[in-house]
Each structure stands twice: as C-alpha cells, then as structure tokens.
Design an enzyme around this catalytic site. Structure first.
Site, PDB file in Angstrom:
ATOM      1  N   HIS A  71      23.095  38.678  97.769  1.00 44.67           N
ATOM      2  CA  HIS A  71      23.873  37.730  98.819  1.00 44.67           C
ATOM      3  C   HIS A  71      24.958  38.710  99.672  1.00 44.67           C
ATOM      4  CE1 HIS A  71      27.004  38.153  95.879  1.00 44.67           C
ATOM      5  NE2 HIS A  71      26.405  37.648  95.096  1.00 44.67           N
ATOM      6  N   GLU A  72      25.710  38.018 100.222  1.00 45.58           N
ATOM      7  CA  GLU A  72      26.534  38.833 101.446  1.00 45.58           C
ATOM      8  C   GLU A  72      27.648  39.888 100.554  1.00 45.58           C
ATOM      9  OE1 GLU A  72      25.770  35.727 101.767  1.00 45.58           O
ATOM     10  OE2 GLU A  72      25.963  35.226 103.782  1.00 45.58           O
ATOM     11  N   HIS A  92      26.578  41.737  97.722  1.00 47.68           N
ATOM     12  CA  HIS A  92      25.863  42.907  97.635  1.00 47.68           C
ATOM     13  C   HIS A  92      25.772  43.732  99.027  1.00 47.68           C
ATOM     14  CE1 HIS A  92      24.360  40.113  94.295  1.00 47.68           C
ATOM     15  NE2 HIS A  92      24.504  41.021  93.716  1.00 47.68           N
ATOM     16  N   GLN A 108      22.625  42.807  78.429  1.00 48.98           N
ATOM     17  CA  GLN A 108      24.105  42.252  78.592  1.00 48.98           C
ATOM     18  C   GLN A 108      24.328  40.823  78.802  1.00 48.98           C
ATOM     19  OE1 GLN A 108      24.120  44.202  82.773  1.00 48.98           O
ATOM     20  NE2 GLN A 108      25.170  42.364  83.169  1.00 48.98           N
TER      21      GLN A 108
HETATM   22  P1  AMP Z   1      25.353  41.527  90.065  1.00 51.95           P
HETATM   23  O1  AMP Z   1      24.091  41.454  90.923  1.00 51.95           O
HETATM   24  O2  AMP Z   1      26.211  40.095  89.970  1.00 51.95           O
HETATM   25  O3  AMP Z   1      25.421  42.254  88.798  1.00 51.95           O
HETATM   26  O4  AMP Z   1      26.396  42.026  91.003  1.00 51.95           O
HETATM   27  C1  AMP Z   1      25.936  43.391  91.339  1.00 51.95           C
HETATM   28  C2  AMP Z   1      27.240  44.147  92.042  1.00 51.95           C
HETATM   29  O5  AMP Z   1      27.712  43.265  93.270  1.00 51.95           O
HETATM   30  C3  AMP Z   1      28.444  44.107  91.134  1.00 51.95           C
HETATM   31  O6  AMP Z   1      29.442  45.347  91.329  1.00 51.95           O
HETATM   32  C4  AMP Z   1      29.262  43.101  91.545  1.00 51.95           C
HETATM   33  O7  AMP Z   1      30.609  43.362  91.217  1.00 51.95           O
HETATM   34  C5  AMP Z   1      29.099  42.910  93.193  1.00 51.95           C
HETATM   35  N1  AMP Z   1      29.316  41.646  93.544  1.00 51.95           N
HETATM   36  C6  AMP Z   1      28.848  40.559  93.221  1.00 51.95           C
HETATM   37  N2  AMP Z   1      29.252  39.571  94.042  1.00 51.95           N
HETATM   38  C7  AMP Z   1      30.023  39.997  94.934  1.00 51.95           C
HETATM   39  C8  AMP Z   1      31.022  39.415  95.667  1.00 51.95           C
HETATM   40  N3  AMP Z   1      31.150  38.321  95.995  1.00 51.95           N
HETATM   41  N4  AMP Z   1      31.593  40.213  96.805  1.00 51.95           N
HETATM   42  C9  AMP Z   1      31.537  41.474  96.309  1.00 51.95           C
HETATM   43  N5  AMP Z   1      30.964  42.139  95.400  1.00 51.95           N
HETATM   44  C10 AMP Z   1      30.263  41.430  94.603  1.00 51.95           C
END
Ligand code: AMP
Length: 287
Positions: free
Chosen positions: A34-35, A37, A61
């Site tokens: 999403h935005e 990432h 995890q």
């Molecule tokens: P995930 O795919 O949820 O494991 O997240 C991958 C990376 O994207 C991690 O470093 C998250 O902290 C970051 N991330 C997830 N959601 C957001 C967000 N809303 N704003 C900024 N970074 C994000």
C-alpha cells in the site's frame, strides 16, 4: 523491473551493483503493498540507485493461531506498486529458499523485544529479527528502510543490526495514514465497513494522548487514561495495550521528565483483526 527468487542470485546481483559503484537499498515487506510501503520504496530510490523490495510472508513471525494462512497475497498488484514507486528489484523467495533446512537458527533480541508486542505475541520478534538478518545477509544493502508504523520492530531491528555489526544503515520513515487517520496496513482489508469505521479510534486515542501531553501531562497514567477513554468509548474494541513508554528503551516509569522522548503504543482487536499504531511525542512540548 528485475524479479529475483533465490538468495544466490540476489547476492550476485547486489555484488555486481557494488562493483559498478551503485548504491543499493532494501525495503523488507510481507507484500500486499500500500502507500506506506510505496513511500519507503520511493524514499529509498531518492537516495539510492537500486531498491530491492523483498516480498516474503515470513511464517516464523506468526503465532500458531495467527493469520499466516489468510494473510493477503497478490503478486501482480505488488509488482505494479513497486514499479510505480520506483523500485528496481523484487526479491520474492519461497519459504524453502529462506529456511532450506527448517528453522533451527534464530536471533533473539533481549530487552526491547520483551514488552508490548513481545508479551502479546511470544516469538514474534525472534521471527522478525531472524528473517531481517537473513534478508540483509542475502541483499547486503547500503541501507534498509522501515516504517515507524511498527515502532517496536524498528527498535528490535536497530538493536540487532548494531549487536551483530551488520553493515547496513537502518532508516525509519513516518507512518502513512488514511484521510481519517487510520494507519495504512495490509491487514485493514480484513475489516468490515463497520469495523473500519470504529478503527479510527486508534488515531483519535493517539491524538487524545497528544492533547494530554500538550496540556502538560507528564504522568504515564494520565497519558494512558486519555487513550483508554477514547478506545473504551467504542463498542467492539478489545485493548491489548495502550501505553506511553520511553521511545528508546520502552521503559514505563510513572513520571516522564521534561524533554523526554516518549512513544504512545496501541494494540487492539476488532473482531479477529488485530491493529497496532503509535505516535512519538516530547514531554513538555507539542509533537
Ligand atoms: P509489512 O509488509 O506490514 O511487514 O511492512 C513492511 C514495512 O512497511 C515495515 O517496515 C512497516 O513498518 C512498513 N509499513 C507498514 N505500514 C506502513 C505505513 N502505514 N506507513 C509507513 N510504513 C509502513
């Protein structure tokens, strides 16, 4: 865009980049981008020649009763998001590629991994630290980008990278939110329309904490109460925690000193969906 599926090819590619004098960053993700990432990928590209977005739903995890199986996956959609954000490589290994002989070796980070998420999701941060170390060893990036959305995770990763002497900079960027304040998350797709509406309570609770701090609160209990009051006013929200803590150590003293950097951390359940959010503040000053 280049798609790489094996550790061997990833390492070769990264080493070739370095030989050509290119700077390489990575953005570890579990996909369903999403935005939030996309903001990490485009910021990484701003300061690096190559950006590797890893897409790997890491089984180690997730707890035994968590959402590993139903975690959303859509590679074509992810490909488009990475492309539009300026990513140059997708590293999408299989579980067997990342854990070829099973998961005998793990990295446990003591201290910052223990309270909050660590208490509610035993083993979660060991899974995170292990896979991030595995990815950094495969990609060997100059810098790795993470979102402040997962605040405690960033502390665990910084500590792990420091303790193991991994030669990548850790860069943390702010949380991207929906217009009504809800932090963007791959898990938001689980929410029904009604739950989605209720989920704005997390952001409102963090804003209530900010107001309390702005009004001069320095006692943990007063800041916590401000968050709990908002969350409790919404039906169907079960609170795992809503707490102020020291932003570097996650210690929870009764009283924070003027000028202290703190983080307000929230985790709640809405039906079967678990949501987390946080905001950082300075005691005695508006954020
Ligand atoms: P995930 O795919 O949820 O494991 O997240 C991958 C990376 O994207 C991690 O470093 C998250 O902290 C970051 N991330 C997830 N959601 C957001 C967000 N809303 N704003 C900024 N970074 C994000």
């Amino acid at each position: 865009m280049k798609i790489i599926k094996t550790v061997e090819e990833m390492r070769q590619y990264s080493r070739q980049c370095r030989q050509r004098g290119l700077r390489l960053a990575c953005v570890p993700t579990m996909g369903y981008l999403h935005e939030g990432h996309a903001s990490l990928i485009s910021a990484a590209r701003h300061s690096h020649d190559e950006v590797v977005t890893s897409i790997f739903v890491n089984p180690t995890q997730f707890g035994p009763h968590e959402d590993f199986e139903r975690y959303p996956r859509d590679f074509d959609r992810d490909h488009r998001v990475v492309d539009q954000a300026g990513g140059t490589v997708i590293f999408a290994p299989s579980v067997d590629e990342m854990y070829p002989l099973g998961a005998s070796t793990s990295i446990a980070v003591r201290g910052v991994s223990e309270p909050f998420e660590g208490a509610f999701r035993p083993g979660h941060f060991t899974g995170v630290a292990t896979i991030v170390a595995r990815l950094l060893l495969a990609i060997e990036p100059d810098a790795a980008f993470f979102g402040a959305k997962d605040f405690q995770q960033t502390l665990v990763i910084r500590r792990m990278v420091h303790d193991l002497g991994i030669a990548s900079d850790v860069i943390v960027l702010s949380t991207i939110r929906e217009a009504d304040g809800l932090a963007k998350s791959s898990r938001n797709v689980y929410l029904t329309a009604d739950q989605r509406h209720r989920a704005t309570a997390l952001y409102r609770a963090l804003r209530a904490a900010e107001d309390a701090i702005h009004d001069g609160a320095y006692q943990k209990q007063i800041i916590d109460n401000a968050m709990h009051d908002v969350l409790r006013s919404v039906d169907g929200i079960e609170i795992d925690y809503a707490s102020a803590a020291d932003a570097s150590t996650l210690a929870t003293p009764d009283i924070f000193e003027a000028g202290a950097r703190i983080v307000c951390l929230i985790a709640v359940r809405l039906g079967s969906t678990r949501l987390i959010d946080n905001m950082e503040f300075t005691i005695g000053m508006k954020a």
